[in-house]
Design a protein around this motif. Structure first.
Motif: not given
Length: 320
Positions: A213-219, A243-248, A192-195
């Protein structure tokens, strides 16, 4: 979502850098000028004094030439250059532009604009020529296609900080001249977004950060890349919702080792737009007392000293 205070934000991304309170600009000692933006105009400062180079607003992303004698910048969404004292302001192209970066020999300026594929592309234009025509660098497949029609350029304004950063198309030309780092690229067909780091000669692309996207469950996003002068490090401004606050992670700065691919977070929460001074120091935009500050950052210890209110810093190269 509950709004976090600055201390909680720092804890959320595991940073050890201490928070600062504003102090006199004289406390910061800089080896050369830093260009930055405040209120839509470009200023330069070494800490004790500052000089305003533009008026009227609508200016963004100043970037020093390799010899430190000129600045490339955006004016109302178009690419301009001027001398270090603000004189000789000159528009290079009427094509909408974003985030310029000079080639290390000073002959070219790279910038982002709409590509033939409909997504963000990277162009270069001769820095010293009159009525020069932009040339496509990325995507590679657009190099043999006609340039897309020019659209009306608009200066980026309004919206939240995250909204403005998410679509910031600033680019960064590597110190050896062989690569350009930019938002988007072929990786957008997967994520969805990349560098991306792209090779100028052949047009090959390497994804260095990706979200969704590409199996990554984040934004999130990775924007405003910046190379260290030796090319060994590349930094960018990042944001992540997991997916969780700890991963944000709120807005923060990532430093990437170009040899090993290792990444680390530098600075504190809400730091952004890092520009290297040398291997030990950088300037960043930081948040303090509800505003943006250009801040001197010690990369090893996290020690920080505010310089001036403003954002989008660029460090004037020292003579070799």
């Amino acid at each position: 979502m509950k709004k976090l205070g600055s201390v909680a934000l720092a804890a959320a991304i595991g940073l050890g850098g201490s928070l600062f309170q504003p102090v006199a600009a004289e406390a910061a000692t800089l080896p050369s000028l830093v260009a930055y933006v405040r209120g839509g105009d470009v200023y330069v400062s070494k800490g004790a004094t500052e000089k305003r180079l533009t008026t009227g607003g609508g200016h963004a992303r100043p970037r020093w030439s390799p010899n430190g004698q000129q600045l490339a910048y955006l004016r109302s969404g178009q690419l301009w250059t001027m001398k270090a004292d603000g004189s000789g302001q000159r528009r290079l192209t009427t094509r909408p532009a974003a985030g310029p970066s000079w080639s290390p020999d000073g002959k070219w300026i790279a910038f982002a604009s709409l590509s033939c594929s409909g997504g963000p592309g990277v162009y270069r234009i001769a820095a010293g020529a009159t009525a020069a025509k932009p040339e496509v660098l990325f995507p590679r497949d657009c190099r043999t296609e006609a340039l897309p029609a020019e659209r009306t350029a608009t200066a980026q304004a309004g919206g939240s900080l995250n909204e403005r950063l998410r679509t910031d198309d600033a680019v960064a030309w590597s110190p050896d001249g062989t690569r350009v780092a930019f938002r988007g690229g072929d990786c957008e067909s997967v994520y969805d977004s990349c560098l991306t780091i792209g090779t100028v000669a052949g047009g090959d692309e390497k994804t260095v950060a990706a979200y969704g996207g590409g199996s990554l469950q984040n934004s999130g996003f990775a924007v405003v890349p910046s190379w260290r002068a030796d090319g060994a490090k590349l930094s960018w401004t990042a944001y992540q919702e997991g997916e969780t606050p700890a991963e944000s992670k709120p807005v923060h700065v990532i430093e990437y080792d170009t040899a090993t691919g290792a990444k680390r977070t530098v600075g504190s929460a809400m730091d952004r737009e890092l520009a290297y001074i040398d291997s030990a120091r950088a300037v960043i935009t930081s948040q303090n007392n509800g505003g943006s500050w250009v801040t001197l950052l010690a990369l090893a210890t996290g020690a920080r000293t505010p310089i001036r209110t403003g954002s989008q810093p660029s460090v004037q190269p020292l003579p070799h």
